[in-house]
Every structure is written in C-alpha cells, then in structure tokens.
Design a protein around this motif. Structure first.
Motif, PDB file in Angstrom:
ATOM      1  N   ARG A   1      31.649  40.610  18.624  1.00  0.00           N
ATOM      2  CA  ARG A   1      31.760  41.700  18.673  1.00  0.00           C
ATOM      3  C   ARG A   1      33.248  41.942  19.921  1.00  0.00           C
ATOM      4  N   PHE A   2      33.135  40.966  20.590  1.00  0.00           N
ATOM      5  CA  PHE A   2      34.671  41.038  21.765  1.00  0.00           C
ATOM      6  C   PHE A   2      35.979  40.656  21.090  1.00  0.00           C
ATOM      7  N   GLY A   3      35.729  39.648  20.113  1.00  0.00           N
ATOM      8  CA  GLY A   3      37.545  39.245  19.382  1.00  0.00           C
ATOM      9  C   GLY A   3      36.112  38.308  17.945  1.00  0.00           C
ATOM     10  N   LYS A   4      37.949  38.326  17.513  1.00  0.00           N
ATOM     11  CA  LYS A   4      37.625  37.152  16.355  1.00  0.00           C
ATOM     12  C   LYS A   4      38.040  36.072  15.979  1.00  0.00           C
ATOM     13  N   ILE A   5      38.577  35.319  17.409  1.00  0.00           N
ATOM     14  CA  ILE A   5      39.435  34.439  17.610  1.00  0.00           C
ATOM     15  C   ILE A   5      38.485  33.289  18.203  1.00  0.00           C
ATOM     16  N   ALA A   6      38.245  32.327  17.997  1.00  0.00           N
ATOM     17  CA  ALA A   6      37.683  31.169  18.259  1.00  0.00           C
ATOM     18  C   ALA A   6      38.514  29.796  18.741  1.00  0.00           C
ATOM     19  N   TYR A   7      38.586  29.142  19.264  1.00  0.00           N
ATOM     20  CA  TYR A   7      38.672  28.380  19.490  1.00  0.00           C
ATOM     21  C   TYR A   7      37.787  26.715  20.225  1.00  0.00           C
ATOM     22  N   ILE A   8      37.400  25.904  19.365  1.00  0.00           N
ATOM     23  CA  ILE A   8      36.290  24.853  19.894  1.00  0.00           C
ATOM     24  C   ILE A   8      37.163  23.777  19.941  1.00  0.00           C
ATOM     25  N   LYS A   9      36.623  23.085  21.372  1.00  0.00           N
ATOM     26  CA  LYS A   9      37.210  21.526  21.370  1.00  0.00           C
ATOM     27  C   LYS A   9      36.390  20.903  20.623  1.00  0.00           C
ATOM     28  N   ILE A  10      37.710  19.559  20.305  1.00  0.00           N
ATOM     29  CA  ILE A  10      36.444  19.052  18.845  1.00  0.00           C
ATOM     30  C   ILE A  10      36.773  17.639  20.173  1.00  0.00           C
ATOM     31  N   GLY A  11      37.141  17.184  21.385  1.00  0.00           N
ATOM     32  CA  GLY A  11      37.100  16.076  21.995  1.00  0.00           C
ATOM     33  C   GLY A  11      38.156  16.374  22.869  1.00  0.00           C
ATOM     34  N   GLU A  12      38.263  14.418  23.136  1.00  0.00           N
ATOM     35  CA  GLU A  12      39.411  14.381  23.895  1.00  0.00           C
ATOM     36  C   GLU A  12      39.958  13.050  24.176  1.00  0.00           C
ATOM     37  N   GLY A  13      41.116  12.960  24.463  1.00  0.00           N
ATOM     38  CA  GLY A  13      41.921  12.324  24.291  1.00  0.00           C
ATOM     39  C   GLY A  13      42.088  11.356  22.702  1.00  0.00           C
ATOM     40  N   HIS A  14      41.399   9.696  22.646  1.00  0.00           N
ATOM     41  CA  HIS A  14      41.841   9.604  21.118  1.00  0.00           C
ATOM     42  C   HIS A  14      40.385   8.888  20.697  1.00  0.00           C
ATOM     43  N   SER A  15      39.611   9.856  21.416  1.00  0.00           N
ATOM     44  CA  SER A  15      37.995   8.888  21.285  1.00  0.00           C
ATOM     45  C   SER A  15      36.960   9.144  20.571  1.00  0.00           C
ATOM     46  N   TRP A  16      36.740  10.351  22.233  1.00  0.00           N
ATOM     47  CA  TRP A  16      35.880  11.163  22.662  1.00  0.00           C
ATOM     48  C   TRP A  16      35.566  12.442  21.280  1.00  0.00           C
ATOM     49  N   ILE A  17      34.417  12.808  21.083  1.00  0.00           N
ATOM     50  CA  ILE A  17      33.676  13.627  20.221  1.00  0.00           C
ATOM     51  C   ILE A  17      33.171  14.766  21.218  1.00  0.00           C
ATOM     52  N   ASP A  18      33.084  15.931  20.997  1.00  0.00           N
ATOM     53  CA  ASP A  18      32.400  16.369  21.730  1.00  0.00           C
ATOM     54  C   ASP A  18      31.055  16.837  21.148  1.00  0.00           C
ATOM     55  N   PRO A  19      29.941  16.533  21.697  1.00  0.00           N
ATOM     56  CA  PRO A  19      28.725  16.811  21.114  1.00  0.00           C
ATOM     57  C   PRO A  19      27.914  18.138  20.385  1.00  0.00           C
ATOM     58  N   ASP A  20      28.987  18.790  21.021  1.00  0.00           N
ATOM     59  CA  ASP A  20      28.513  19.899  20.880  1.00  0.00           C
ATOM     60  C   ASP A  20      29.329  21.070  20.011  1.00  0.00           C
ATOM     61  N   CYS A  21      30.424  19.813  18.921  1.00  0.00           N
ATOM     62  CA  CYS A  21      31.316  20.884  18.116  1.00  0.00           C
ATOM     63  C   CYS A  21      31.129  21.155  16.699  1.00  0.00           C
ATOM     64  N   ASP A  22      30.407  20.470  15.409  1.00  0.00           N
ATOM     65  CA  ASP A  22      29.601  20.945  15.103  1.00  0.00           C
ATOM     66  C   ASP A  22      28.490  21.994  14.509  1.00  0.00           C
ATOM     67  N   LYS A  23      28.147  22.285  16.140  1.00  0.00           N
ATOM     68  CA  LYS A  23      27.384  22.804  16.186  1.00  0.00           C
ATOM     69  C   LYS A  23      28.167  24.727  16.295  1.00  0.00           C
ATOM     70  N   ILE A  24      29.058  24.149  16.947  1.00  0.00           N
ATOM     71  CA  ILE A  24      29.966  25.633  17.833  1.00  0.00           C
ATOM     72  C   ILE A  24      30.764  26.064  16.749  1.00  0.00           C
ATOM     73  N   TYR A  25      30.693  25.425  15.323  1.00  0.00           N
ATOM     74  CA  TYR A  25      31.661  25.062  14.230  1.00  0.00           C
ATOM     75  C   TYR A  25      30.562  26.318  13.474  1.00  0.00           C
ATOM     76  N   ASN A  26      29.370  25.865  13.437  1.00  0.00           N
ATOM     77  CA  ASN A  26      28.403  26.330  12.108  1.00  0.00           C
ATOM     78  C   ASN A  26      28.558  27.794  12.614  1.00  0.00           C
ATOM     79  N   ASN A  27      28.291  27.912  13.967  1.00  0.00           N
ATOM     80  CA  ASN A  27      27.437  29.373  14.272  1.00  0.00           C
ATOM     81  C   ASN A  27      28.725  30.231  14.960  1.00  0.00           C
ATOM     82  N   CYS A  28      29.666  30.138  15.063  1.00  0.00           N
ATOM     83  CA  CYS A  28      31.159  30.344  15.110  1.00  0.00           C
ATOM     84  C   CYS A  28      32.175  31.160  12.963  1.00  0.00           C
ATOM     85  N   LYS A  29      31.488  29.901  12.459  1.00  0.00           N
ATOM     86  CA  LYS A  29      31.939  30.256  10.928  1.00  0.00           C
ATOM     87  C   LYS A  29      31.315  31.179   9.843  1.00  0.00           C
ATOM     88  N   SER A  30      29.891  30.784  10.566  1.00  0.00           N
ATOM     89  CA  SER A  30      29.135  31.807  10.020  1.00  0.00           C
ATOM     90  C   SER A  30      28.348  33.478  10.435  1.00  0.00           C
TER      91      SER A  30
END
Length: 263
Positions: free
Chosen positions: A21-50
């Motif tokens: 309701r606040f806005g329509k843009i969502a930027y999601i952290k995918i990770g850090e550096g060359h190997s660290w993956i944000d553990p909640d990325c998929d969950k956040i993505y699915n919540n935003c996409k839906s």
C-alpha cells in the motif's frame, strides 16, 4: 514520484500488504560479495511477487574479491528470478584493495547490463567520481533537495519506515526499469512480429508484459511453453478479444493500454 522499500534478512518479517500500500517498488538483498546468499531472499521474493511489486535485487559488495567475481556471482543469482528493475550495486564499505570509482566501473562493465549504484551521500561525494551513472542515495537528514545531479533517481530517506519501524523506505523520481522491461512496453507491432517469428528475447518481453498484468511465472525464460500460451489465451479472454493464443499486434496494444491504465 513513486515509493518503495528495500528488504533483507534483517527485516524480512515486515507486513508486506502494508508495504505494498505504501509503494510498488521492492528491492531485495540477494547476497554479499562473491558467495554469501541472503537466506531469506526466496521468501522475500515470493512475498513481494505475490503482491504485485515491481521487483529488483541488490548486492552488497566488499573488497575481498574482484568486482568481476562479484558481478559474476550477482548475475548467477539473478538468473534464478524474474525481475523488473535494474540490478543494484550497494557500495558502502571502506576499500583498501581497490580504488572506489575503478571498482564501480569494473563491476558495471562486468554486469553487461544497466546497473544502478546505491550508497549514502557522503560516500558518493567523497569517494566516488564518475558522471552519467544512475544512482540511488541514502540521506536521512530530511533534506529533499538532494538531487546532486540529474543522475540521482532515488532517495532512501528513512530506515524506520512502515509500522514496524525497521524498514528502509525510498522515494523514486524515475522507476529504474530494466531495458528488457522498458522495451516490452513500447513498439507493440515489432514486439508482436518478433514474438510470432520465435525471437526468444521478444518472448521474454511478452512474458514480462503478462507478468505485469498479474500472470505469474517462476522464471522469465524466453520460451513460449504451455504456461505462456495459456496466459495469452486468458489475457485475450479478459480483454474481450478473439482467443487464438497468439500475441499479435492487436493483443499487445490492448495489453499495453491496460498496463498504462492500471499504473
């Protein structure tokens, strides 16, 4: 002006309906550096996409590995998702192994697509020296006169947004659409003809259009498979058109008009 949020594993439990309701843009952290993956990325993505957000991803960089290695990692991770907005390089760390501006330039070159740069105001003014690169700045001073030059398209003005008081919120003076997404909204006859001729890039654009209208894809792949064909028929039925399961010029013109009307 548009509004949006950016989210990581630090605040992944926000109220997503309130955020939409606040806005329509969502930027999601995918990770850090060359190997660290944000553990909640998929969950956040699915919540935003839906919930119909325009979705983008950002990578928090460091100077432990080369910008090329980090760009490669970012692109590999991006290939797992469909996204509407330019990828973002988040650069905030003090660098001892690389020149700041050189790092950014090398990273952007290695990305091989238009890339947005996020940082905070003093970092930009004191450490980065380039022109023509679109930027997204953080400045929590309350000063809206923040357009350093015409390359600043977004301002993150608080890290205590929404009712949870733990969400980064931004105002956007220009929506940082990806090139593919932007192209999908124009020249309907050319897109339709290329699509009908089996051009995979144009099929991707058709999939982006369908996704913008609420038809969900697990991945934008440029393949006109059963799901894409089914969605075209459903859209034609919704638009009151003859259902032939082909994304011809008339269908795409009606679809783009619907997007414009809704947005």
């Amino acid at each position: 002006m548009e509004y949006g949020i950016d989210i990581s594993n630090h605040n992944s439990t926000i109220n997503y309906d309130e955020a939409r309701r606040f806005g329509k843009i969502a930027y999601i952290k995918i990770g850090e550096g060359h190997s660290w993956i944000d553990p909640d990325c998929d969950k956040i993505y699915n919540n935003c996409k839906s919930r119909g957000f325009l979705i983008g991803f950002y990578l928090y960089c460091n100077d432990n590995t080369s910008p090329e290695e980090q760009a490669r990692f970012f692109k590999e991770r991006l290939s797992n998702y469909s996204y509407d907005l330019m990828p973002v390089l988040d650069i905030e760390v003090n660098m001892t192994n690389y020149n700041y501006t050189d790092f950014v330039n090398r990273f952007v070159k290695a990305m091989d697509q238009e890339t947005l740069i996020y940082t905070y105001r003093s970092y930009y003014t004191e450490k980065l020296f380039f022109k023509g690169q679109k930027i997204w700045l953080a400045d929590y001073t309350g000063n809206r006169a923040s357009l350093i030059d015409n390359t600043m398209i977004g301002l993150q003005y608080s890290d205590k947004g929404l009712s949870s008081k733990n969400t980064d919120v931004s105002e956007w003076y220009e929506i940082p659409y990806t090139k593919a997404y932007t192209e999908s909204r124009f020249d309907p006859v050319k897109i339709a003809n290329d699509y009908l001729n089996g051009d995979s890039k144009k099929i991707k654009q058709v999939q982006y259009i369908l996704q913008a209208l609420g038809y969900s894809f697990d991945k934008i792949d440029g393949i006109c498979g059963p799901k894409t064909t089914k969605y075209i028929g459903e859209l034609q039925k919704e638009l009151g058109l003859n259902v032939d399961y082909k994304f011809g010029p008339h269908t795409i013109e009606k679809a783009l008009a619907l997007i414009k009307e809704n947005w």
